[in-house]
Design a protein around this motif. Structure first.
Motif, PDB file in Angstrom:
ATOM      1  N   ALA A   1       0.825  -1.207   0.000  1.00  0.00           N
ATOM      2  CA  ALA A   1       0.000   0.000   0.000  1.00  0.00           C
ATOM      3  C   ALA A   1       0.860   1.259   0.000  1.00  0.00           C
ATOM      4  O   ALA A   1       0.538   2.244  -0.680  1.00  0.00           O
ATOM      5  CB  ALA A   1      -0.931  -0.011   1.210  1.00  0.00           C
ATOM      6  N   ILE A   2       1.957   1.228   0.745  1.00  0.00           N
ATOM      7  CA  ILE A   2       2.868   2.383   0.763  1.00  0.00           C
ATOM      8  C   ILE A   2       3.492   2.595  -0.611  1.00  0.00           C
ATOM      9  O   ILE A   2       3.556   3.723  -1.115  1.00  0.00           O
ATOM     10  CB  ILE A   2       3.950   2.195   1.850  1.00  0.00           C
ATOM     11  CG1 ILE A   2       3.325   2.288   3.239  1.00  0.00           C
ATOM     12  CG2 ILE A   2       5.072   3.213   1.694  1.00  0.00           C
ATOM     13  CD1 ILE A   2       4.238   1.866   4.360  1.00  0.00           C
ATOM     14  N   LEU A   3       3.940   1.511  -1.251  1.00  0.00           N
ATOM     15  CA  LEU A   3       4.504   1.627  -2.603  1.00  0.00           C
ATOM     16  C   LEU A   3       3.471   2.168  -3.584  1.00  0.00           C
ATOM     17  O   LEU A   3       3.778   3.003  -4.437  1.00  0.00           O
ATOM     18  CB  LEU A   3       5.017   0.271  -3.085  1.00  0.00           C
ATOM     19  CG  LEU A   3       6.348  -0.204  -2.554  1.00  0.00           C
ATOM     20  CD1 LEU A   3       6.641  -1.607  -3.052  1.00  0.00           C
ATOM     21  CD2 LEU A   3       7.450   0.742  -2.961  1.00  0.00           C
ATOM     22  N   PHE A   4       2.233   1.677  -3.467  1.00  0.00           N
ATOM     23  CA  PHE A   4       1.175   2.131  -4.351  1.00  0.00           C
ATOM     24  C   PHE A   4       0.905   3.617  -4.164  1.00  0.00           C
ATOM     25  O   PHE A   4       0.774   4.365  -5.140  1.00  0.00           O
ATOM     26  CB  PHE A   4      -0.101   1.314  -4.088  1.00  0.00           C
ATOM     27  CG  PHE A   4      -1.199   1.585  -5.079  1.00  0.00           C
ATOM     28  CD1 PHE A   4      -1.209   0.938  -6.300  1.00  0.00           C
ATOM     29  CD2 PHE A   4      -2.216   2.471  -4.784  1.00  0.00           C
ATOM     30  CE1 PHE A   4      -2.214   1.186  -7.216  1.00  0.00           C
ATOM     31  CE2 PHE A   4      -3.221   2.728  -5.687  1.00  0.00           C
ATOM     32  CZ  PHE A   4      -3.232   2.082  -6.908  1.00  0.00           C
ATOM     33  N   CYS A   5       0.842   4.065  -2.926  1.00  0.00           N
ATOM     34  CA  CYS A   5       0.596   5.487  -2.645  1.00  0.00           C
ATOM     35  C   CYS A   5       1.746   6.359  -3.132  1.00  0.00           C
ATOM     36  O   CYS A   5       1.520   7.456  -3.669  1.00  0.00           O
ATOM     37  CB  CYS A   5       0.355   5.694  -1.162  1.00  0.00           C
ATOM     38  SG  CYS A   5      -1.213   5.017  -0.596  1.00  0.00           S
ATOM     39  N   LEU A   6       2.980   5.886  -2.972  1.00  0.00           N
ATOM     40  CA  LEU A   6       4.128   6.642  -3.484  1.00  0.00           C
ATOM     41  C   LEU A   6       4.087   6.737  -5.007  1.00  0.00           C
ATOM     42  O   LEU A   6       4.428   7.773  -5.591  1.00  0.00           O
ATOM     43  CB  LEU A   6       5.436   6.009  -3.022  1.00  0.00           C
ATOM     44  CG  LEU A   6       5.787   6.186  -1.547  1.00  0.00           C
ATOM     45  CD1 LEU A   6       7.026   5.376  -1.199  1.00  0.00           C
ATOM     46  CD2 LEU A   6       5.985   7.640  -1.217  1.00  0.00           C
ATOM     47  N   GLY A   7       3.681   5.649  -5.653  1.00  0.00           N
ATOM     48  CA  GLY A   7       3.535   5.670  -7.108  1.00  0.00           C
ATOM     49  C   GLY A   7       2.463   6.647  -7.551  1.00  0.00           C
ATOM     50  O   GLY A   7       2.654   7.405  -8.508  1.00  0.00           O
ATOM     51  N   LEU A   8       1.309   6.641  -6.869  1.00  0.00           N
ATOM     52  CA  LEU A   8       0.251   7.600  -7.203  1.00  0.00           C
ATOM     53  C   LEU A   8       0.705   9.027  -6.985  1.00  0.00           C
ATOM     54  O   LEU A   8       0.404   9.922  -7.791  1.00  0.00           O
ATOM     55  CB  LEU A   8      -0.996   7.324  -6.359  1.00  0.00           C
ATOM     56  CG  LEU A   8      -1.913   6.201  -6.809  1.00  0.00           C
ATOM     57  CD1 LEU A   8      -3.078   6.071  -5.857  1.00  0.00           C
ATOM     58  CD2 LEU A   8      -2.402   6.432  -8.215  1.00  0.00           C
ATOM     59  N   LEU A   9       1.438   9.256  -5.900  1.00  0.00           N
ATOM     60  CA  LEU A   9       1.948  10.592  -5.623  1.00  0.00           C
ATOM     61  C   LEU A   9       2.889  11.055  -6.734  1.00  0.00           C
ATOM     62  O   LEU A   9       2.817  12.205  -7.178  1.00  0.00           O
ATOM     63  CB  LEU A   9       2.668  10.608  -4.272  1.00  0.00           C
ATOM     64  CG  LEU A   9       3.232  11.937  -3.818  1.00  0.00           C
ATOM     65  CD1 LEU A   9       2.099  12.894  -3.487  1.00  0.00           C
ATOM     66  CD2 LEU A   9       4.135  11.743  -2.624  1.00  0.00           C
ATOM     67  N   ALA A  10       3.746  10.162  -7.198  1.00  0.00           N
ATOM     68  CA  ALA A  10       4.673  10.518  -8.280  1.00  0.00           C
ATOM     69  C   ALA A  10       3.927  10.787  -9.582  1.00  0.00           C
ATOM     70  O   ALA A  10       4.272  11.710 -10.323  1.00  0.00           O
ATOM     71  CB  ALA A  10       5.699   9.405  -8.477  1.00  0.00           C
ATOM     72  N   VAL A  11       2.905  10.001  -9.869  1.00  0.00           N
ATOM     73  CA  VAL A  11       2.164  10.184 -11.121  1.00  0.00           C
ATOM     74  C   VAL A  11       1.386  11.497 -11.114  1.00  0.00           C
ATOM     75  O   VAL A  11       1.371  12.225 -12.106  1.00  0.00           O
ATOM     76  CB  VAL A  11       1.211   8.988 -11.370  1.00  0.00           C
ATOM     77  CG1 VAL A  11       0.237   9.280 -12.489  1.00  0.00           C
ATOM     78  CG2 VAL A  11       2.008   7.733 -11.700  1.00  0.00           C
ATOM     79  N   PHE A  12       0.748  11.819 -10.006  1.00  0.00           N
ATOM     80  CA  PHE A  12      -0.129  12.979  -9.985  1.00  0.00           C
ATOM     81  C   PHE A  12       0.561  14.292  -9.632  1.00  0.00           C
ATOM     82  O   PHE A  12       0.035  15.365  -9.923  1.00  0.00           O
ATOM     83  CB  PHE A  12      -1.296  12.751  -9.019  1.00  0.00           C
ATOM     84  CG  PHE A  12      -2.279  11.748  -9.530  1.00  0.00           C
ATOM     85  CD1 PHE A  12      -2.772  11.828 -10.816  1.00  0.00           C
ATOM     86  CD2 PHE A  12      -2.698  10.710  -8.721  1.00  0.00           C
ATOM     87  CE1 PHE A  12      -3.683  10.908 -11.301  1.00  0.00           C
ATOM     88  CE2 PHE A  12      -3.607   9.771  -9.193  1.00  0.00           C
ATOM     89  CZ  PHE A  12      -4.107   9.879 -10.487  1.00  0.00           C
ATOM     90  N   SER A  13       1.727  14.246  -9.026  1.00  0.00           N
ATOM     91  CA  SER A  13       2.340  15.503  -8.587  1.00  0.00           C
ATOM     92  C   SER A  13       3.535  15.930  -9.420  1.00  0.00           C
ATOM     93  O   SER A  13       3.877  17.106  -9.408  1.00  0.00           O
ATOM     94  CB  SER A  13       2.769  15.393  -7.124  1.00  0.00           C
ATOM     95  OG  SER A  13       3.839  14.477  -6.998  1.00  0.00           O
ATOM     96  N   LYS A  14       4.167  15.035 -10.115  1.00  0.00           N
ATOM     97  CA  LYS A  14       5.376  15.392 -10.854  1.00  0.00           C
ATOM     98  C   LYS A  14       5.038  15.804 -12.277  1.00  0.00           C
ATOM     99  O   LYS A  14       4.047  15.376 -12.853  1.00  0.00           O
ATOM    100  CB  LYS A  14       6.362  14.216 -10.878  1.00  0.00           C
ATOM    101  CG  LYS A  14       6.831  13.813  -9.499  1.00  0.00           C
ATOM    102  CD  LYS A  14       7.528  14.951  -8.807  1.00  0.00           C
ATOM    103  CE  LYS A  14       7.965  14.534  -7.416  1.00  0.00           C
ATOM    104  NZ  LYS A  14       8.518  15.588  -6.647  1.00  0.00           N
TER     105      LYS A  14
END
Length: 103
Positions: free
Chosen positions: A14-27
């Motif tokens: 879940a942490i990896l998934f959230c970090l991936g979503l954060l990278a996709v939506f914020s960068k």
């Protein structure tokens, strides 16, 4: 032999998934977005392998994880080729600046 509890592995996924979503939506950089998508794929793989490991009757999780790795490798190759072509045409890899489909 002590096994890591399933809840810990799922929390890591879940942490990896959230970090991936954060990278996709914020960068804004296309390569960072691509790395975020790969993190999401790896989180899904981790969960598939964890469920397969903790239920010995189910071995399909490992097969699905292998399939996801093959798809992720193909996706990465195609995405990097697209990013290189976009950089050649527009001289930027910032996804916010790419607002046209014409080359």
């Amino acid at each position: 032999m002590n096994q890591i509890p399933l809840e810990h592995i799922l929390a890591l996924g879940a942490i990896l998934f959230c970090l991936g979503l954060l990278a996709v939506f914020s960068k804004r950089h296309a390569v960072v977005v691509l790395m975020g998508v790969e993190l999401i794929f790896n989180a899904a793989n981790l969960n598939l392998i964890a469920f397969s490991r903790y239920d010995p009757e189910i071995s399909e999780g490992q097969l699905f994880a292998l399939f996801v790795m093959v798809v992720a490798a193909a996706e990465a190759a195609v995405a990097l080729a697209i990013i290189l072509r976009v950089y050649q045409l527009f001289k930027t890899s910032n996804v916010d600046e790419l607002n046209t489909l014409k080359g």
